[in-house]
Scaffold this active site. Structure first.
Site, PDB file in Angstrom:
ATOM      1  N   HIS A  19       0.976  -1.439  -0.110  1.00  0.00           N
ATOM      2  CA  HIS A  19       0.220  -0.201  -0.361  1.00  0.00           C
ATOM      3  C   HIS A  19       1.013   1.288   0.101  1.00  0.00           C
ATOM      4  CE1 HIS A  19      -3.253   2.741   2.423  1.00  0.00           C
ATOM      5  NE2 HIS A  19      -3.273   2.671   1.460  1.00  0.00           N
TER       6      HIS A  19
ATOM      7  N   GLU B  64       0.729  -0.239  -4.652  1.00  0.00           N
ATOM      8  CA  GLU B  64      -0.393   0.375  -4.930  1.00  0.00           C
ATOM      9  C   GLU B  64       0.292   2.187  -4.759  1.00  0.00           C
ATOM     10  OE1 GLU B  64      -3.551   3.156  -3.307  1.00  0.00           O
ATOM     11  OE2 GLU B  64      -2.111   2.262  -2.209  1.00  0.00           O
TER      12      GLU B  64
ATOM     13  N   ASP C  87      -1.047   6.647  -5.258  1.00  0.00           N
ATOM     14  CA  ASP C  87      -1.601   7.469  -5.432  1.00  0.00           C
ATOM     15  C   ASP C  87      -1.105   8.366  -6.165  1.00  0.00           C
ATOM     16  OD1 ASP C  87      -4.008   6.878  -3.456  1.00  0.00           O
ATOM     17  OD2 ASP C  87      -2.417   7.134  -1.630  1.00  0.00           O
TER      18      ASP C  87
ATOM     19  N   HIS D 277      -0.926  11.203  -1.476  1.00  0.00           N
ATOM     20  CA  HIS D 277      -2.091  10.919  -1.558  1.00  0.00           C
ATOM     21  C   HIS D 277      -3.138  11.836  -0.724  1.00  0.00           C
ATOM     22  CE1 HIS D 277      -5.335   9.753   1.329  1.00  0.00           C
ATOM     23  NE2 HIS D 277      -4.838   8.427   0.632  1.00  0.00           N
TER      24      HIS D 277
ATOM     25  N   GLU E 107      -3.591   4.464  -8.387  1.00  0.00           N
ATOM     26  CA  GLU E 107      -5.196   4.800  -7.665  1.00  0.00           C
ATOM     27  C   GLU E 107      -4.991   6.753  -8.116  1.00  0.00           C
ATOM     28  OE1 GLU E 107      -5.473   5.358  -3.227  1.00  0.00           O
ATOM     29  OE2 GLU E 107      -7.192   6.423  -4.527  1.00  0.00           O
TER      30      GLU E 107
HETATM   31  O1  G3P Z   1      -6.117   1.644  -2.972  1.00  0.00           O
HETATM   32  C1  G3P Z   1      -7.212   1.621  -1.559  1.00  0.00           C
HETATM   33  C2  G3P Z   1      -6.334   2.493  -0.990  1.00  0.00           C
HETATM   34  O2  G3P Z   1      -5.032   2.643  -0.698  1.00  0.00           O
HETATM   35  C3  G3P Z   1      -7.364   2.908  -1.104  1.00  0.00           C
HETATM   36  O3  G3P Z   1      -7.183   4.399   0.362  1.00  0.00           O
HETATM   37  O4  G3P Z   1      -6.901   6.618   1.042  1.00  0.00           O
HETATM   38  O5  G3P Z   1      -5.352   4.689   1.461  1.00  0.00           O
HETATM   39  O6  G3P Z   1      -5.804   6.090  -1.061  1.00  0.00           O
HETATM   40  P1  G3P Z   1      -5.858   5.659   0.287  1.00  0.00           P
HETATM   41 MG    MG Z   2      -4.832   4.780  -2.219  1.00  0.00          MG
END
Ligand code: G3P
Ligand code: MG
Length: 249
Positions: free
Chosen positions: A17, A44, A46, A59, A119
């Site tokens: 993450h 993953e 952002d 993020h 993302e």
């Molecule tokens: O993509 C899954 C997760 O990353 C979504 O939540 O706020 O961590 O981007 P966040």
């Molecule tokens: Mg995310």
């Protein structure tokens, strides 16, 4: 319940993450290296746009939490973003770590055979533009990739724009809360192959319904090994985790 064939899913059961979970500053190349060092072959992260529309990793809507700067990310040029320290907030070994452009992340993941879940995280008001420009950048930057990056977003405006800009890229709808009544319609509308749900709202029944309808299921953010084992038993295809030290590929 009639079963529908599942789409290809060339992605591993565990995904780091925000790059490398909590072991390194989020959304940085250092994070990706931490994930790699722990055996992860997918991350993953952002993606959003700078003021001058360069796709980069961050993020939040502001730079305050994860850099030494202040203010809205959408009001800073790429050059201003690249000059920030995105590592000191985490710990001294990462002091000076820059905010990476998506281009740099493509280079790292391609050179190291890592898959990506990009993302799309638009700043408010920039949903369609971010979906379009991130999808176009992913198409161009990862054109030689063995596994196309999975695009995902909470923003259906961004997802729709990404689908128009690069329809061939796989997409997932992100859901924060309980499964809404129109989940299937929403997945179909955006040509998604997967639903990426907040793990708290996943049950065995939901996992079965989503997969029986022909969609892959991702879960975030799964940090407890016992919960991870349960979700895997229910058929969840991929788990996104902050604890790359506890969940080992
Ligand atoms: O993509 C899954 C997760 O990353 C979504 O939540 O706020 O961590 O981007 P966040
Ligand atoms: Mg995310």
């Amino acid at each position: 319940m009639s079963l529908t064939a599942l789409p290809d899913w060339p992605y591993p059961p565990l995904i780091a993450h925000r790059g490398g979970g909590v072991l390194a500053p989020e959304n940085t190349l250092a994070g990706l290296r931490a994930g790699r060092a722990h055996g992860y072959d997918m991350a993953e992260y952002d993606a959003k746009l700078s003021l001058d529309r360069v796709p980069l990793l961050m993020h939040d809507d502001t730079v305050d939490r994860t850099t030494d700067g202040t203010g809205a990310a959408a009001q800073k040029t790429y050059a201003e973003m690249a000059a920030l320290d995105a590592g000191s907030w985490h710990s001294p070994p990462y002091a000076g770590e820059p905010v990476p452009a998506l281009r740099a992340v493509a280079r790292y993941t391609l050179a190291n055979g890592m898959a990506s879940n990009v993302e799309i995280k638009p700043c408010p008001g920039r949903e369609a533009q971010t979906g379009t420009l991130v999808a176009q950048a992913v198409r161009e930057l990862w054109r030689e990739a063995a596994r196309a990056p999975l695009l995902s977003s909470f923003s259906e405006t961004a997802l729709a724009a990404a689908a128009r800009a690069a329809p061939e890229l796989p997409r997932a709808l992100l859901l924060e809360a309980a499964l809404p009544h129109d989940w299937l319609e929403r997945l179909r509308r955006h040509g998604c192959i997967a639903l990426n749900m907040n793990e708290r709202h996943i049950t065995a029944e939901i996992a079965e319904r989503v997969r029986a309808a022909g969609f892959r299921l991702g879960a975030w953010t799964v940090n407890d090994p016992a919960r991870a084992a349960l979700l895997r038993d229910w058929g969840v295809d991929s788990l996104i985790t902050d604890r790359i030290d506890l969940l080992r590929p």
